[in-house]
Write a protein that holds these residues in place. Structure first.
Motif: not given
Lengths: 312, 357
Positions: A105, A109, A194, A225, A228, A232
């Motif tokens: 992650l 990201y 993502l 954030l 998403s 995630i």
């Protein structure tokens, strides 16, 4: 679609029934369109799994190749749960999987963010670089890490050439090697959901955020954030499941002495031929995996509760 | 071709809240804005009107700071903003599809800007409540944007920027996302709200009716340039260029010859002009009259007629070209039929415009 249904129906001895089934399968309501997949999975996965599980809960007495008695028992499960080896092995698997997931992650990201803010060519490049590793099998990629990280591998040779070390570092057959391999193998699985979400992201929301006085960091934190979160959740669940149950990477990069849940089950079934033990281990593996997946799903659903009221 | 009426020059003083000075913007080799100048006074609503691709949205995005012009200056209260980052400009944007944050409630959306400014929670709550009141959405603060109607979403988008008290409000086609029935009422409501709050606003649209309803002044844009800036009535009655005349309302054009400062109209009247040689003359359909029969020099044949409420629209073919006439309906006995010879006349030559060919 209607035409082919009619043709099928005309040839069938019971036109009414076939047409009704085809109609159900294609109408898209309820679980009907998933029925073929459900049947296939039941045959190839659910039934074998139930058979496997039954081995873990039956006491079987055999004489000259034939079963003489069979009874239900919890002994294997109790033995497994009271064996410290199980606990350390599953704990090792869990730690490895959680570390892998978090690292994927953290590394993935920023790539997705770059995809979001990038132009057409940046986006294409990221997509190609993310998918390309998936075109080779995990086993091949894991062997590649052996070459890179090995005693006379690229990393050690380079470090020695630069004079930073006198003799090769021992990387292969360590926890670090397994972790490096795991992150590399599973990173695309984190990145793909993502960037699928980023591709659909409305860029005007960022502009609105800047216009309302937010900085780039503020916009990332308060808009990009949280929006998403569904991806995630998906990426985290996928990477966790794959890395918690992985077999190839720990087996190859751990050099055969890195014991995690999957390699333990492999040894129990293939080497010691203790199918009952293996069956119980598989059950524990699946159950503990489901617990973590449920926690991930609950957390995601809490964060993304705004998506629920859409049609209210 | 660019004409900024001299009478408007006095507004280009320090009294202007927003001043756009000779702004040009290029994308690669394509010039999307060329030498655009515009001043907007305190409390004024100015519309940028033009077809898609004329640069109106580009100009709006330059004012907001999403893009920066290559040349020229954008001054707010006399301060050049070109160096000011987008998140520090005293400008509030209402986006075409509102760009509400779907993961935040209505109240959180409205409070977003205040939160980014680090205001205490109690003050944010108070100002959000006041903003909800202003746009008549009290009680809906806890909903998510997806649970609101299009009109309500628009009001949230407006409240979200109003709460920050921007110097200039920018609205990018705010009625596009609404269905046609709602638009008329929403336009009047929005204009009244902006006027009540004394906001200075720039409004972008391609819809001339919207522009006529909303604006104090209209800036008609074409291919990256501002063709004319004037109040709606003046744009309609005295279009500065043939393009503006053609774009706003309907119009009749015909060729004529200007001599010694005068143009002879087809019906025999004449009109003064500063041009000489071949020219184009424009008259609105309602500035032409129509009589059945051959009564004067400007005769034609009636091609088609249709009733538009109390008015009748006539299409007439004449030696000067095809003309459209809007006139009151006559008693049935004196109403011409299609194919009849009719005589046209100009009602007020002063309302005709003369352009270069």
């Amino acid at each position: 679609m209607t035409a082919s249904c009619t043709r099928l129906a005309a040839r069938s001895p019971t036109p009414g029934l076939l047409e009704a089934v085809a109609d159900k399968l294609l109408s898209g309501r309820g679980i009907w369109p998933a029925v073929p997949a459900i049947i296939a999975l039941t045959v190839v996965a659910v039934i074998p799994f139930i058979i496997l599980l039954s081995l873990g809960f039956s006491q079987i007495e055999m004489e000259r190749g034939t079963i003489v008695s069979q009874s239900f028992t919890l002994d294997y499960l109790i033995n497994a749960l009271s064996d410290p080896l199980y606990w350390t092995t599953f704990q090792r698997s869990m730690t490895l999987a959680l570390t892998t997931t978090v690292l994927c992650l953290v590394l993935g990201y920023p790539v997705a963010y770059l995809y979001l803010i990038g132009g057409r060519w940046t986006r294409r490049a990221i997509l190609i670089l993310t998918i390309a590793p998936l075109l080779t099998s995990g086993i091949v990629r894991t062997y590649a890490w052996l070459v890179i990280l090995g005693g006379r591998g690229v990393v050690n040779t380079a470090l020695m050439q630069m004079g930073l070390i006198d003799r090769p570092l021992r990387i292969v057959n360590t926890h670090v090697a397994v972790l490096i391999g795991m992150v590399q193998i599973h990173l695309p699985v984190m990145i793909l959901p993502l960037i699928a979400l980023m591709a659909r992201q409305d860029r005007r929301l960022e502009e609105a955020s800047y216009n309302l006085g937010a900085s780039r960091l503020g916009t990332l934190w308060h808009v990009i954030l949280p929006m998403s979160a569904p991806a995630i959740g998906t990426g985290t669940a996928l990477v966790f499941t794959l890395s918690y149950t992985t077999f190839v990477v720990p087996q190859l990069l751990g050099g055969g002495n890195y014991l995690n849940a999957a390699t333990m089950i492999y040894e129990q079934v293939v080497y010691s031929l203790e199918w009952s033990k293996g069956s119980v281990s598989a059950l524990i593996l699946m159950a503990s995996c489901l617990v973590v997946l449920t926690l991930i799903a609950m957390a995601t659903s809490r964060i993304t509760r705004w998506t629920k009221g859409r049609d209210a | 071709m660019m004409q900024v009426p001299v009478a408007k020059a006095e507004q280009a003083t320090s009294a202007a809240v927003l001043r756009i000075a000779a702004v040009s913007k290029r994308f690669g080799s394509m010039t999307v804005l060329q030498d655009c100048s515009l001043s907007v006074a305190e409390g004024e609503i100015v519309t940028l009107l033009g077809p898609s691709g004329c640069g109106k949205t580009t100009l709006l995005r330059c004012i907001a700071g999403f893009w920066n012009p290559e040349e020229g200056a954008i001054l707010i209260d006399g301060q050049d903003t070109v160096q000011t980052p987008v998140n520090r400009r005293p400008v509030g944007v209402v986006f075409q599809s509102y760009a509400l944050f779907p993961h935040l409630t209505v109240a959180e959306n409205i409070g977003y800007g205040l939160r980014m400014r680090g205001l205490p929670k109690t003050e944010i709550a108070a100002r959000v409540a006041a903003a909800l009141e202003t746009v008549s959405l009290s009680g809906l603060g806890g909903r998510y944007p997806a649970q609101l109607s299009g009109g309500q979403q628009q009001r949230v988008a407006i409240a979200r920027v109003l709460v920050l008290e921007p110097r200039v409000l920018l609205l990018d086609e705010p009625f596009n996302a609404l269905d046609a029935k709602l638009r008329g009422a929403m336009q009047v409501d929005l204009r009244q709200l902006i006027k009540r709050l004394g906001m200075t606003a720039i409004f972008v649209t391609h819809d001339q009716e919207e522009a006529l309803t909303m604006s104090d002044r209209i800036a008609v844009m074409r291919a990256g340039r501002i063709e004319q800036v004037a109040p709606p009535e003046e744009i309609f009655d005295r279009p500065a260029t043939a393009y503006v005349a053609d774009f706003i309302g309907s119009s009749n054009f015909w060729q004529a010859e200007a001599q010694a400062g005068r143009v002879i109209l087809p019906d025999g009247q004449d009109l003064s002009t500063s041009l000489t040689g071949p020219v184009r003359v424009m008259s609105r359909p309602h500035n032409l009259s129509l009589q059945p029969g051959a009564l004067g020099p400007w005769q034609g044949r009636l091609l088609f007629q249709r009733s538009v409420g109390a008015l009748v629209e006539y299409h007439v073919t004449t030696d000067s070209g095809d003309m459209r006439v809007m006139a009151m309906r006559r008693p049935a006995a004196r109403q011409p039929v299609e194919g009849d010879t009719v005589t046209l006349g100009v009602i007020d030559p002063g309302l005709c415009a003369v352009y270069e060919p």
